[in-house]
Design a protein around this motif. Sequence first.
Motif, PDB file in Angstrom:
ATOM      1  N   LYS A 128       1.160   9.375   0.786  1.00 32.68           N
ATOM      2  CA  LYS A 128       0.729   7.907   0.690  1.00 32.68           C
ATOM      3  C   LYS A 128       1.675   6.838   1.426  1.00 32.68           C
ATOM      4  O   LYS A 128       1.128   6.015   2.303  1.00 32.68           O
ATOM      5  CB  LYS A 128       0.644   7.283  -0.760  1.00 32.68           C
ATOM      6  N   ARG A 139      -6.855   4.049  -4.532  1.00 28.56           N
ATOM      7  CA  ARG A 139      -5.736   4.976  -4.992  1.00 28.56           C
ATOM      8  C   ARG A 139      -6.301   6.562  -4.442  1.00 28.56           C
ATOM      9  O   ARG A 139      -7.406   6.496  -4.556  1.00 28.56           O
ATOM     10  CB  ARG A 139      -5.504   4.718  -6.354  1.00 28.56           C
ATOM     11  N   ASN A 162      -3.254   9.312 -11.172  1.00 30.93           N
ATOM     12  CA  ASN A 162      -3.660   7.990 -11.424  1.00 30.93           C
ATOM     13  C   ASN A 162      -3.923   7.899 -13.005  1.00 30.93           C
ATOM     14  O   ASN A 162      -5.009   8.275 -13.358  1.00 30.93           O
ATOM     15  CB  ASN A 162      -4.854   7.089 -10.874  1.00 30.93           C
ATOM     16  N   CYS A 165      -6.730   3.868 -14.833  1.00 29.13           N
ATOM     17  CA  CYS A 165      -7.642   3.496 -13.739  1.00 29.13           C
ATOM     18  C   CYS A 165      -8.676   2.484 -14.091  1.00 29.13           C
ATOM     19  O   CYS A 165      -9.173   2.341 -15.438  1.00 29.13           O
ATOM     20  CB  CYS A 165      -8.606   4.799 -13.284  1.00 29.13           C
ATOM     21  N   HIS A 169     -12.165   2.132  -9.492  1.00 30.73           N
ATOM     22  CA  HIS A 169     -11.471   3.406  -8.931  1.00 30.73           C
ATOM     23  C   HIS A 169     -12.297   4.536  -9.363  1.00 30.73           C
ATOM     24  O   HIS A 169     -12.331   5.489  -8.321  1.00 30.73           O
ATOM     25  CB  HIS A 169     -10.074   3.511  -9.723  1.00 30.73           C
ATOM     26  N   ALA A 369      -0.129   3.690  -7.241  1.00 24.59           N
ATOM     27  CA  ALA A 369      -0.521   4.608  -8.393  1.00 24.59           C
ATOM     28  C   ALA A 369       0.477   5.269  -9.224  1.00 24.59           C
ATOM     29  O   ALA A 369       1.558   5.399  -8.698  1.00 24.59           O
ATOM     30  CB  ALA A 369      -1.531   6.070  -7.558  1.00 24.59           C
TER      31      ALA A 369
END
Length: 376
Positions: A128, A139, A162, A165, A169, A369
């Motif tokens: 990421k 995310r 994650n 959420c 998401h 995240a």
Amino acid sequence: MSDTHPSSPSLSAAPLRLAVDCMGGDHGPAVTLPACRAFLAAHPSVELLLVGRPEALAAAAGWPRCHIVAASEVVTMDDPIEVALRRKKDSSMRVAINQLKAGKDGSPAQAQACVSAGNTGALMAVAKYLLKTLDGIDRPAIATVMPNQLGGFTTVLDLGANVDCGPEHLLQFAVMGSALVSAVDGKDEPSVGLLNIGEEMIKGNETIKRAGELLREAAAHDQLNFHGNVEGNDIFKGTTDIVVCDGFVGNVALKTAEGLASMISSFIKTEFTRTWWTKLIALLAMPVLQRFKHRVDHRRFNGAALLGLRGLVFKSHGSADAFAFEQALNRAYDAARNRLLDRVHDRIVATLQALPSANEEGGDVGDTAATTAHAA
């Protein structure tokens, strides 16, 4: 939102390349190198970038369609995320992911997908940080397949990236999962189920209820093939092609399924080896037992996709053997040759344009995240 996105390179212009973190996982080159050799034998047009310490990869020197990329450090399975991000800047994991980035001079990326068996939390964090998320994706999510009783697979996401959420998401996960199944499995409109404690729309917490509303709205605008709420057993029934949930629930479901499969296999072995008579029966039943073992063999489903990034990253199980790691390479190859990045981008853009309310509810693109080091 910008319409620019990292389009997949032309596969006719150059051979498709995969970058492989050969040092990651519990076994490192002892597993990754045999897997790479088997993969190359099965895919005569693909090239591999083998990333790791040159002395550890010496056995691969001279292999056709292979290039060794040196990296002096290794992210271990118990390294904290901070160590992987800030201290080990020449790790095989980081160098492998970097192969997915275009050069500062505009030159194309060296590879179209990356595979690693390393620490999941570190892999997600490094990927990421280096690649960033696609426009419209808040995310990234981890997606993998589980066997179902129809003889196929159910794709489940998120599996641990994650923990907490929001409804938007879960909508994004559904869109990304649809793009994945469409690209890899060839299903144009895969069905999507929202994991809940019951099929009725009134069940679940407020997040799930609102996510259901967004998914139904997306279906009304022909952006998703939303089936409705599903329960845990629907994953294995094959009720839908995709099951969407938050990372906490998804990771618990994954580990529960793995534990149950292991327990059942252990019970069967115990009962068939209890006496000489049961051993004889086991011998007679061997063809059936072998087919059962094949159907529940988790190694066949190895290779979780980290969806939502500006590059294709696939996570192999840390304890994978050579056969399992080869399956992860296969999934990465299928995703790259079927232009999964383009598909995710196009679907998320179309969905957010059709559902402005979902776009307004979403958090800032690229928010942090809650990543777990034990997923997938």
